[in-house]
Write a protein that holds these residues in place. Sequence first.
Motif, mmCIF file in Angstrom:
data_model
loop_
_atom_site.group_PDB
_atom_site.id
_atom_site.type_symbol
_atom_site.label_atom_id
_atom_site.label_comp_id
_atom_site.label_asym_id
_atom_site.label_seq_id
_atom_site.Cartn_x
_atom_site.Cartn_y
_atom_site.Cartn_z
ATOM 1 N N PHE A 325 0.826 -1.210 0.000
ATOM 2 C CA PHE A 325 0.000 0.000 0.000
ATOM 3 C C PHE A 325 0.865 1.267 0.000
ATOM 4 C CE2 PHE A 325 -3.439 -2.605 2.321
ATOM 5 C CZ PHE A 325 -4.052 -2.931 1.122
ATOM 6 N N ALA A 326 1.952 1.252 0.769
ATOM 7 C CA ALA A 326 2.722 2.486 0.980
ATOM 8 C C ALA A 326 3.661 2.827 -0.173
ATOM 9 C CB ALA A 326 3.510 2.391 2.284
ATOM 10 N N PHE A 327 4.461 1.856 -0.642
ATOM 11 C CA PHE A 327 5.598 2.211 -1.494
ATOM 12 C C PHE A 327 5.252 2.592 -2.943
ATOM 13 C CE2 PHE A 327 8.732 -0.210 1.451
ATOM 14 C CZ PHE A 327 8.685 0.849 2.344
ATOM 15 N N PRO A 328 4.438 1.812 -3.687
ATOM 16 C CA PRO A 328 4.206 2.206 -5.088
ATOM 17 C C PRO A 328 3.511 3.554 -5.212
ATOM 18 C CG PRO A 328 2.833 0.319 -4.488
ATOM 19 C CD PRO A 328 3.789 0.530 -3.369
ATOM 20 N N PHE A 329 2.587 3.845 -4.286
ATOM 21 C CA PHE A 329 1.852 5.099 -4.375
ATOM 22 C C PHE A 329 2.672 6.272 -3.852
ATOM 23 C CE2 PHE A 329 -1.273 1.687 -4.302
ATOM 24 C CZ PHE A 329 -1.896 1.938 -5.522
ATOM 25 N N SER A 330 3.637 5.988 -2.979
ATOM 26 C CA SER A 330 4.587 7.028 -2.563
ATOM 27 C C SER A 330 5.429 7.455 -3.759
ATOM 28 C CB SER A 330 5.515 6.496 -1.461
ATOM 29 O OG SER A 330 4.795 6.197 -0.298
ATOM 30 N N ASN A 331 5.945 6.482 -4.506
ATOM 31 C CA ASN A 331 6.732 6.785 -5.718
ATOM 32 C C ASN A 331 5.936 7.641 -6.690
ATOM 33 O OD1 ASN A 331 8.853 5.202 -4.829
ATOM 34 N ND2 ASN A 331 8.210 3.391 -5.948
ATOM 35 N N SER A 332 4.700 7.225 -6.915
ATOM 36 C CA SER A 332 3.839 7.893 -7.882
ATOM 37 C C SER A 332 3.503 9.320 -7.436
ATOM 38 C CB SER A 332 2.557 7.076 -8.053
ATOM 39 O OG SER A 332 1.740 7.656 -9.014
ATOM 40 N N PHE A 333 3.206 9.494 -6.142
ATOM 41 C CA PHE A 333 2.884 10.828 -5.617
ATOM 42 C C PHE A 333 4.096 11.753 -5.758
ATOM 43 C CE2 PHE A 333 2.868 13.993 -2.228
ATOM 44 C CZ PHE A 333 1.616 14.585 -2.412
ATOM 45 N N ALA A 334 5.292 11.250 -5.421
ATOM 46 C CA ALA A 334 6.511 12.060 -5.517
ATOM 47 C C ALA A 334 6.747 12.519 -6.946
ATOM 48 C CB ALA A 334 7.706 11.267 -5.003
ATOM 49 N N MET A 335 6.589 11.607 -7.907
ATOM 50 C CA MET A 335 6.782 11.959 -9.316
ATOM 51 C C MET A 335 5.741 12.981 -9.777
ATOM 52 S SD MET A 335 8.744 11.366 -11.970
ATOM 53 C CE MET A 335 9.478 9.757 -12.203
ATOM 54 N N SER A 336 4.508 12.848 -9.281
ATOM 55 C CA SER A 336 3.440 13.761 -9.703
ATOM 56 C C SER A 336 3.644 15.180 -9.171
ATOM 57 C CB SER A 336 2.073 13.230 -9.242
ATOM 58 O OG SER A 336 1.931 13.364 -7.837
ATOM 59 N N ARG A 337 4.415 15.347 -8.073
ATOM 60 C CA ARG A 337 4.674 16.677 -7.517
ATOM 61 C C ARG A 337 5.764 17.419 -8.289
ATOM 62 N NH1 ARG A 337 1.127 18.908 -3.991
ATOM 63 N NH2 ARG A 337 2.783 20.306 -3.306
ATOM 64 N N ALA A 338 6.566 16.680 -9.086
ATOM 65 C CA ALA A 338 7.749 17.282 -9.724
ATOM 66 C C ALA A 338 7.372 18.065 -10.979
ATOM 67 C CB ALA A 338 8.752 16.193 -10.083
ATOM 68 N N PRO A 339 7.801 19.351 -11.081
ATOM 69 C CA PRO A 339 7.623 20.087 -12.338
ATOM 70 C C PRO A 339 8.521 19.490 -13.417
ATOM 71 C CG PRO A 339 8.223 21.559 -10.498
ATOM 72 C CD PRO A 339 8.479 20.155 -10.055
ATOM 73 N N LYS A 340 8.152 19.651 -14.685
ATOM 74 C CA LYS A 340 8.949 19.096 -15.783
ATOM 75 C C LYS A 340 10.359 19.670 -15.762
ATOM 76 C CE LYS A 340 5.810 17.496 -19.383
ATOM 77 N NZ LYS A 340 6.192 16.118 -19.147
ATOM 78 N N GLY A 341 11.331 18.799 -15.998
ATOM 79 C CA GLY A 341 12.725 19.207 -15.977
ATOM 80 C C GLY A 341 13.356 19.133 -14.599
ATOM 81 N N HIS A 342 12.510 18.928 -13.571
ATOM 82 C CA HIS A 342 13.021 18.828 -12.197
ATOM 83 C C HIS A 342 12.746 17.445 -11.603
ATOM 84 C CE1 HIS A 342 13.793 23.260 -11.210
ATOM 85 N NE2 HIS A 342 13.444 23.217 -12.476
#
Length: 404
Positions: A325-342
């Motif tokens: 429950f914790a790890f795959p959605f943590s990865n996905s949330f972190a990536m979704s917060r990142a602006p393009k190029g960052h």
Amino acid sequence: MLQQAFSRYINNFKGFSREIWILTLITFINRAGTMVLPFLSKYLKEDLHFSHSQVGTILVCFGIGSMLGSWLGGKLSDKLGFYKIMIFSLFTSGIAFVLLQYITSFTGLCIGMFSIMVVADMFRPAMFVSLGAYAKPENRTRALTLVRLAINLGFAAGPAMGGLIIISSGYKGLFWVDGATCILAISIFWLLVKEKEKTSEHKAVSVENDNKSVFTDTPFWIFLFICMTTGILFFQLFTTLPLYHKVQFNLNEFQSGLLLMMNGLIIFFTEMAIVSYVERKQIDKVRIVIFGLIFMIISMFLLLINVWAGILIIMMLFMTFGEMFAFPFSNSFAMSRAPKGHEGRYMAIFTMSYSMAHILSAKVGLEISGRWGYQANWLFMGTLGLIALGLSFWLRKLLAEENN
């Protein structure tokens, strides 16, 4: 009915690009060969005869190296591209793991573990960025999950095989296997996957986002503390728990490996279905991470029952579902917060939270266990999880305000 369920399960694995499948294959090879990590605390304690405190210090050096490597990997991925960083990291760390077996002094191992992890953990943020590049946007969480399945299937095979290698030929064989599989994995990647160039649109958006700093993203930093806590609880499986198995229940390395194998097999057969269901129903990612944290907290408190070996299986079940429950959605949330190029920068700091977790999990867990016993450690870890749980509800409130 059974055929229908099987077809539904297989459908979860459709729609990925060739590059994602190759990344998955090399991840499996690499992780199946990662036999040093699950037995590192036992190797240092039982083979080299270091004290609990010395083992904790070496593992802190491991974690600090991991943090620096994660930061460098993310920063260099944004500047030089993820492809070059992945090849350099895995090839060089493969050679370094083979050489590590010849270092047996305390100071030498502190320096050696730090140096290896600086190079080895440059790979992680670069690999996350590569998933963003090679996966379709609608497939990103499932692509992350596919790679996690490879990691867990590798961990299912690795520790059990590692236990057998230790019993038959000692710890030295683990270093050879670890190094060889790193070099094999990255050779396959280099031969079969070509570097993906940044588009002019991506470069333009990257320049536009240069003024946006990860350091001003408050919800992201609260989220990182929650991730770090889940990491601290999870890494007990590789730091204090293998020692506890031996001290409390007299389990050997192979039996400890079988418990980790159970963890990997459950994840392999169920995690992709869970992720697909959550994505289909569009359930809030942070909410799922909170469920994972709750399961991990329960697993720590279950270890307070120390008179029956069967509790190790029940504890592992709760930790496994918490991890799913914790790890795959943590990865996905972190990536979704990142602006393009960052993306590299965000994923670097995200992976650094787990490196910090490794430092604290090892040092704090082993210090508490050495001074006050394993029961005190399980109580401390469960309580730390409850603090993170409180922060999780604050995070949800901040995100709700952000979306209004």
